[in-house]
Design an enzyme around this catalytic site. Structure first.
Site, short mmCIF file in Angstrom:
data_model
loop_
_atom_site.label_atom_id
_atom_site.label_comp_id
_atom_site.label_asym_id
_atom_site.label_seq_id
_atom_site.Cartn_x
_atom_site.Cartn_y
_atom_site.Cartn_z
N TYR A 74 59.06 66.29 39.75
CA TYR A 74 60.13 67.26 39.99
C TYR A 74 61.29 67.10 39.01
O TYR A 74 62.03 68.04 38.76
CB TYR A 74 60.68 67.12 41.41
N LYS A 122 47.37 58.78 43.19
CA LYS A 122 46.10 59.02 42.49
C LYS A 122 45.95 57.92 41.44
O LYS A 122 45.98 58.18 40.23
CB LYS A 122 46.11 60.40 41.84
N ASP A 170 44.11 62.95 47.44
CA ASP A 170 43.17 64.02 47.81
C ASP A 170 42.35 63.61 49.03
O ASP A 170 42.16 64.41 49.97
CB ASP A 170 42.26 64.40 46.61
N ASP A 207 55.21 66.81 49.02
CA ASP A 207 55.47 68.23 49.26
C ASP A 207 54.23 68.88 49.86
O ASP A 207 54.30 69.58 50.87
CB ASP A 207 55.86 68.90 47.93
N ASP A 251 53.39 69.81 54.15
CA ASP A 251 53.07 71.16 54.65
C ASP A 251 51.76 71.13 55.43
O ASP A 251 51.63 71.75 56.49
CB ASP A 251 52.94 72.17 53.49
#
Ligand code: IPM
Ligand code: MG
Length: 368
Positions: free
Chosen positions: A142, A192, A225, A249, A253
């Site tokens: 970000y 990751k 993932d 983020d 959600d």
């Protein structure tokens, strides 16, 4: 001692409507619990842009740095979609996070019994779910440099940079371990590390903080993932999840939707302690500005009200009063009171935004 201070930034879309209900709860605390907050209000997002040509005026930024806690509604709307990136409503929020150095974003995903049928997953997968995502909020892709759209030969290239320093990882890891100790004592760290160096460092540093400072907390690591997959497969395996800004983020959600409605979930963004010992803090619902239903009295104010409850707990050391608010919300939901987003096939008592606020006030009164 002076009253605790709150800066309220209702923002855009449904922000002002849901915040009006929070004001009622704040007033209730003054009238019924003898806890008076010094409340000031200001603009953020598109409405600030309309007035000042910037989504966050410097004076508002300065105020945010001074108060004990900031309460934000939501920012953004289609009207602002074509603005330059630098003055988009979202930049106001990102500036607050960055300049207040709110590095730990706490996003609980809790399934209320009365709403377990709302999830797109089977009821037994989500009933009783209570997890906490701790998202790093002031660094990573970000904010990393270089960023931008550049010319390279005869085409353009868009660049963002994932960057994490050891100390940035250390501090958010500590926040996660501290929280875990007060909950289920389990942390799962997600990155990751199989493809990103920043992920390798993330994993190493989280493990080091665990081994040297929090060996009593159970720690596991997962690729982000696979974490997304496990969150939908069997979310109750998790207690606290700690992850970076972008994965946080996405995963928050996903986790939010497990509970059935985005209209229910609060969040806290916390930074380092101020001189008075309270953390720098901003509280906001996870949902956005929902421009499609703004101004119609349809919005669900619960996420914003629960964000205020988080402020009571994390900024003002009033955990019991936070629980009182949470219980009042539970009671109203158990009674079948429903804003439009919560109205399912089983029906219920349909209410507007402000009627929902009034029901919660009545439940608070009944709790005395
Ligand atoms: C969130 C939002 C923000 C983010 C946007 C509005 C900038 O999606 O708080 O999750 O991406 O962090
Ligand atoms: Mg988001």
């Amino acid at each position: 001692m002076s009253n605790p201070s709150l800066l309220i930034l209702p923002g855009d879309g449904i922000g002002p409507e849901v915040m009006a209900e929070v004001r009622k709860i704040i007033d209730w605390f003054g009238a019924k619990r003898g806890v008076t907050f010094d409340v000031s209000e200001d603009l953020v997002g598109g409405c600030a842009y309309d007035k000042h040509g910037t989504p966050l005026h410097d004076d508002t930024m300065a105020k945010a740095q001074e108060v004990d806690a900031v309460l934000l509604g939501a920012v953004g709307g289609p009207k602002y979609d074509n603005l330059d990136f630098s003055v988009k409503p979202e930049r106001g929020l990102l500036r607050l996070r960055k300049e207040m150095d709110l590095y730990a974003n706490l996003r609980p995903a809790q399934c209320f019994d009365a709403l377990a049928d709302f999830s797109s997953l089977k009821k037994d997968v989500v009933a009783g779910l209570d997890i906490m995502i701790v998202r790093e909020l002031t660094s990573g892709v970000y904010f990393g440099e270089p960023r931008g759209i550049f010319k390279e030969g005869n085409e353009r290239v868009g660049i963002n940079t994932q960057r994490y320093t050891e100390s940035e990882i250390e501090r958010v890891a500590r926040s996660a371990f501290e929280l875990a100790r007060r909950r289920g004592n389990k942390v799962c760290s997600m990155e990751k590390a199989n493809v990103m160096e920043s992920g390798v460092l993330w994993r190493e540093v989280v493990q080091k903080i665990h081994d040297t400072e929090y060996p009593d907390v159970e720690l596991s690591h997962m690729y982000a993932d696979a974490g997304a997959m496990q969150l939908t497969r069997w979310p109750k395996q998790f207690d606290v999840i700690v992850t970076d800004n972008l994965f946080g983020d996405l995963l928050s959600d996903l986790a939010a939707m497990l509970t059935g409605s985005l209209g229910m979930l609060p969040s806290a963004s916390l930074g380092a302690p101020m001189a008075n010992g309270r953390p720098k803090a901003l509280y906001e619902p996870v949902h956005g500005s929902a421009p499609d239903i703004a101004g119609q009295g349809k919005a669900n104010p619960i996420a914003c009200i629960l964000s205020f409850a988080m402020a009571l707990r994390y900024s003002f050391d009033m955990g019991d009063e936070a629980t009182r608010v949470e219980k009042a919300v539970e009671k109203v939901l158990a009674d079948g009171v429903r804003t439009a987003d919560l109205m399912g096939p089983e029906g219920g008592v349909p209410v507007s935004t402000s009627e929902m606020g009034d029901k919660i006030l009545a439940a608070l009164d009944a709790s005395l």
